[in-house]
Write a protein that holds these residues in place. Sequence first.
Motif, short mmCIF file in Angstrom:
data_model
loop_
_atom_site.label_atom_id
_atom_site.label_comp_id
_atom_site.label_asym_id
_atom_site.label_seq_id
_atom_site.Cartn_x
_atom_site.Cartn_y
_atom_site.Cartn_z
N UNK A 5 7.97 -6.74 6.75
CA UNK A 5 8.65 -5.81 5.84
C UNK A 5 7.69 -4.73 5.34
N UNK A 6 6.46 -5.12 5.08
CA UNK A 6 5.47 -4.14 4.64
C UNK A 6 5.19 -3.10 5.73
N UNK A 7 5.09 -3.57 6.95
CA UNK A 7 4.84 -2.64 8.05
C UNK A 7 6.05 -1.72 8.26
N UNK A 8 7.24 -2.30 8.12
CA UNK A 8 8.47 -1.52 8.31
C UNK A 8 8.62 -0.46 7.23
N UNK A 9 8.19 -0.78 6.01
CA UNK A 9 8.38 0.14 4.89
C UNK A 9 7.33 1.24 4.86
N UNK A 10 6.33 1.08 5.71
CA UNK A 10 5.29 2.11 5.73
C UNK A 10 4.26 1.92 4.65
N UNK A 11 4.23 0.71 4.06
CA UNK A 11 3.23 0.43 3.03
C UNK A 11 1.82 0.59 3.58
#
Length: 222
Positions: A213-219
């Motif tokens: 999710x972090x990678x998907x959100x661009x964090x």
Amino acid sequence: MAEPHVLETRNALERAIHVERSALAQDLTGLSEAQWAKASLCERWTVEEVVAHLTAGAGTRMWRWLLSMLAARFDPDLHNDRRLAKHRGAEPEETLRRFREVVAGPAGPTGHTAAWLGETVVHGEDIRRPLGLVRTPPVATTTAVARFFAARDFTVASSSAIAGLRVEATDGPFSTGSGDLLRGPTLSLVMGMAGRAAACEDLEGDGVEVLRARLRSGRRTS
């Protein structure tokens, strides 16, 4: 699990860099034009462009690196693209020749040797995975990178990627943190910390979805 030989000194880290560069140069021998042009895991770049980027890192001294960053107004993407273009050959064979010339060269433009080992390991996997090539670096090498990545955000936001997670290697001694479990081979943990979503396929535990999710959100940035 028994502790492998730990790469702590600068000389040991530099030797590991030379080993990984040499192994990559060997794997690149005989690639077709289509393989050189294939998209790497480093999203913006092809296989050939990643190789040129690695050459730039090994062939750029600190003062020139700083001047390049200044000229790019500290935009790392612009800086990297300019250095890459300078070290890319007119054709893939020349790009590979230039890379071979720096295999035994300096670790990188700054004294952060573990970071440049991480650069070599991660970009090696960026190249190999899309091409269906397999190499697992020595666990001492990947452990040294994992420890550096977990301790701080440097060229990638690796420490932020695993914040609040319990991270455990299945093939070596690396472990850190507390929280939802993120477990798998050290190389895959390194790739996940470096922002490569493909690595999540090799990992297990509730922490996998947190990282994904972090990678998907661009964090994180790659």
